[in-house]
Enzyme design. Sequence first.
Site, PDB file in Angstrom:
ATOM      1  N   HIS A 149       0.848  -1.200   0.000  1.00  0.00           N
ATOM      2  CA  HIS A 149       0.000   0.000   0.000  1.00  0.00           C
ATOM      3  C   HIS A 149       0.879   1.244   0.000  1.00  0.00           C
ATOM      4  O   HIS A 149       1.896   1.273   0.687  1.00  0.00           O
ATOM      5  CB  HIS A 149      -0.903   0.032   1.241  1.00  0.00           C
ATOM      6  CG  HIS A 149      -1.863  -1.105   1.286  1.00  0.00           C
ATOM      7  ND1 HIS A 149      -1.538  -2.328   1.809  1.00  0.00           N
ATOM      8  CD2 HIS A 149      -3.140  -1.211   0.835  1.00  0.00           C
ATOM      9  CE1 HIS A 149      -2.577  -3.145   1.690  1.00  0.00           C
ATOM     10  NE2 HIS A 149      -3.560  -2.500   1.104  1.00  0.00           N
ATOM     11  N   LYS A 187      -1.042  -7.722  -4.561  1.00  0.00           N
ATOM     12  CA  LYS A 187      -1.939  -6.557  -4.591  1.00  0.00           C
ATOM     13  C   LYS A 187      -1.098  -5.287  -4.448  1.00  0.00           C
ATOM     14  O   LYS A 187      -0.350  -5.137  -3.470  1.00  0.00           O
ATOM     15  CB  LYS A 187      -2.949  -6.663  -3.443  1.00  0.00           C
ATOM     16  CG  LYS A 187      -3.888  -5.475  -3.342  1.00  0.00           C
ATOM     17  CD  LYS A 187      -4.843  -5.651  -2.166  1.00  0.00           C
ATOM     18  CE  LYS A 187      -5.745  -4.468  -1.977  1.00  0.00           C
ATOM     19  NZ  LYS A 187      -6.549  -4.574  -0.750  1.00  0.00           N
ATOM     20  N   LYS A 208     -11.116  21.051 -25.703  1.00  0.00           N
ATOM     21  CA  LYS A 208     -11.689  20.909 -27.049  1.00  0.00           C
ATOM     22  C   LYS A 208     -10.823  21.511 -28.140  1.00  0.00           C
ATOM     23  O   LYS A 208     -10.864  21.062 -29.283  1.00  0.00           O
ATOM     24  CB  LYS A 208     -13.086  21.550 -27.090  1.00  0.00           C
ATOM     25  CG  LYS A 208     -14.131  20.726 -26.361  1.00  0.00           C
ATOM     26  CD  LYS A 208     -15.500  21.353 -26.454  1.00  0.00           C
ATOM     27  CE  LYS A 208     -16.526  20.511 -25.726  1.00  0.00           C
ATOM     28  NZ  LYS A 208     -17.867  21.057 -25.777  1.00  0.00           N
TER      29      LYS A 208
HETATM   30  P1  ATR Z   1     -16.846  25.622 -23.926  1.00  0.00           P
HETATM   31  O1  ATR Z   1     -15.826  24.745 -24.581  1.00  0.00           O
HETATM   32  O2  ATR Z   1     -17.843  24.880 -23.109  1.00  0.00           O
HETATM   33  O3  ATR Z   1     -17.481  26.565 -24.885  1.00  0.00           O
HETATM   34  P2  ATR Z   1     -15.010  27.655 -23.087  1.00  0.00           P
HETATM   35  O4  ATR Z   1     -14.269  27.434 -24.356  1.00  0.00           O
HETATM   36  O5  ATR Z   1     -14.244  27.764 -21.829  1.00  0.00           O
HETATM   37  O6  ATR Z   1     -16.069  26.496 -22.856  1.00  0.00           O
HETATM   38  O7  ATR Z   1     -15.930  28.957 -23.293  1.00  0.00           O
HETATM   39  C1  ATR Z   1     -16.689  29.535 -22.283  1.00  0.00           C
HETATM   40  C2  ATR Z   1     -17.259  30.875 -22.760  1.00  0.00           C
HETATM   41  O8  ATR Z   1     -17.991  31.406 -21.665  1.00  0.00           O
HETATM   42  C3  ATR Z   1     -16.207  31.905 -23.141  1.00  0.00           C
HETATM   43  O9  ATR Z   1     -16.613  32.639 -24.258  1.00  0.00           O
HETATM   44  C4  ATR Z   1     -16.151  32.814 -21.923  1.00  0.00           C
HETATM   45  O10 ATR Z   1     -15.920  34.172 -22.163  1.00  0.00           O
HETATM   46  P3  ATR Z   1     -14.462  34.754 -22.594  1.00  0.00           P
HETATM   47  O11 ATR Z   1     -14.299  34.342 -24.016  1.00  0.00           O
HETATM   48  O12 ATR Z   1     -14.642  36.219 -22.428  1.00  0.00           O
HETATM   49  O13 ATR Z   1     -13.490  34.135 -21.676  1.00  0.00           O
HETATM   50  C5  ATR Z   1     -17.565  32.728 -21.402  1.00  0.00           C
HETATM   51  N1  ATR Z   1     -17.566  32.983 -19.963  1.00  0.00           N
HETATM   52  C6  ATR Z   1     -16.982  32.258 -19.012  1.00  0.00           C
HETATM   53  N2  ATR Z   1     -17.199  32.819 -17.798  1.00  0.00           N
HETATM   54  C7  ATR Z   1     -17.931  33.945 -18.025  1.00  0.00           C
HETATM   55  C8  ATR Z   1     -18.464  34.956 -17.188  1.00  0.00           C
HETATM   56  N3  ATR Z   1     -18.307  34.918 -15.862  1.00  0.00           N
HETATM   57  N4  ATR Z   1     -19.193  35.941 -17.748  1.00  0.00           N
HETATM   58  C9  ATR Z   1     -19.366  35.973 -19.081  1.00  0.00           C
HETATM   59  N5  ATR Z   1     -18.874  35.056 -19.937  1.00  0.00           N
HETATM   60  C10 ATR Z   1     -18.174  34.055 -19.416  1.00  0.00           C
END
Ligand code: ATR
Length: 493
Positions: free
Chosen positions: A117, A142, A288
Amino acid sequence: MLCVVIKGPTWEEILQQLTAASSYADCVELRLDLFSHIDIVALKQLREAWAMPMIFTLRCRSHGGSYAHSEENRLNEIRQLAALKPTYIDLEYNVLPSFIKEISCSYPEIKIILSYHNFTETPTDLDSLYQEMQHPSAHFYKIAVTANCSLDALHLLIWAKGKEGRVIAVSMGPQGQFGRIIGPILGIPITYASLDDGLATASGQLSAKTLKEQYHFSKLSSLTAIYGLIGDPVDASISDQTHNAFMGSNNLAAVYVKISVKPSQLAEFLLLAKQLPFRGLSVTMPLKESVIPLLDQIDPEAESIGAVNTLFFYGGKIHGYNTDGKGALNAIERTGSIEGKRVVIIGAGGAARAIAYEACRRGASVTIVNRDSEKAHRLANRFSCSSKGLEQMHICTNDGYDLLINTTPVAMPTPSEYILSTAMIMDIKTRPVETALIKCALKKGCSVIYGYQMFVEQAHGQFALWFGNTYSPLIHRENSKHQLQFKRKDAKV
Ligand code: ATR
């Protein structure tokens, strides 16, 4: 073999737990160090009455157990327990070799599990450890170690799969939990489980009920393909429930696990995943976009979108696709065509990109609205649509729109006065089902589209890619892996 850990502590509870375990377990481990007292006569009767294979374990404190007396007492108690001839006895790998030999010579029918462990890390030199553990030899070895990240669990599994079913590899902790599920696929002979959620004896241990009912544990074998979700965080995703239910009901030799992977770990993760029977992965934020340079091949649509949410392992290569855009638009178009409609997308991340791409492709007039207006502008340029900063949302409202889609993690991304009661409102979040935005829209009498509706549609797209002809959802016609044209990343365009 699914082994339910029986922890008592009272005799009454032990009997109750054994009865309950019998509907799930292939064997049970009696954690005798957790019992309030060890009643040899009662244990003898139990051994005689209970046909199920049993592991007897009287764990010392230095290996995470609760045995409170001296080592000499413990070994004497183990001698008495061995006389009851359990199927297995678990001994710590560093007890005296003479004691291990004594037990194995006195009771050759007992299979000895020698266990190691480590509650802080996964050691890198597993070969040396394994060599050390094999003197004297045992039936199983194990190795229960702490996974500080999912890579630790993958390293352990890759190492253990070459050990001909002799190594019970356990990655403790939440980061290694997926390893407990896929163990049998890689020849790990025993998976330990608690009787119920909340009764775990080790961090990350799942309940037998969850393993059996959600992950179809009894059907997992070397023929099972591994699918999963990677991203950070992954806890809130419902995909382990939905995808395993789908795989179970379609009788597919497949299991789906959630794996936490940070951007800095992604390249190594994919290299390791290629060494295991992974066939497909869903990809969530923040991976992504960063996954794209690591792919062997990318579908042209995903490349145009600039984001990938689905990986398919095929012919030793990793192919990337995006089913988010089609998923969202299929959910929307269940209520009618989007062609010629005015669509406002709040957010400019990976999901917004995929949705904007597909909405434009289907003839909608799209405006991207984002707190970072430059980012919105860049995205709009890419797809020839318009953009605004979030502070300009009132302009969209004044101009009018037919559909508003929130792709940000924010519950209420714009003030309620900017929500048009004549519009359809969509939030892509799956949890909670009714976000603040959806609640507000419902109050205003808007029609709404929930995140789970898009989730289901994009999952259909993933299933079509992964399982092809064995599964035929609507999206399959457009998205079949046989119809998609791959473009090699190194090919000249
Ligand atoms: P996903 O892959 O799910 O689209 P992401 O690529 O992280 O996630 O995108 C999240 C989006 O939400 C982004 O456009 C982000 O804004 P910014 O491009 O200005 O960073 C937006 N977002 C995240 N938090 C936010 C907040 N508190 N208020 C407004 N927009 C927000």
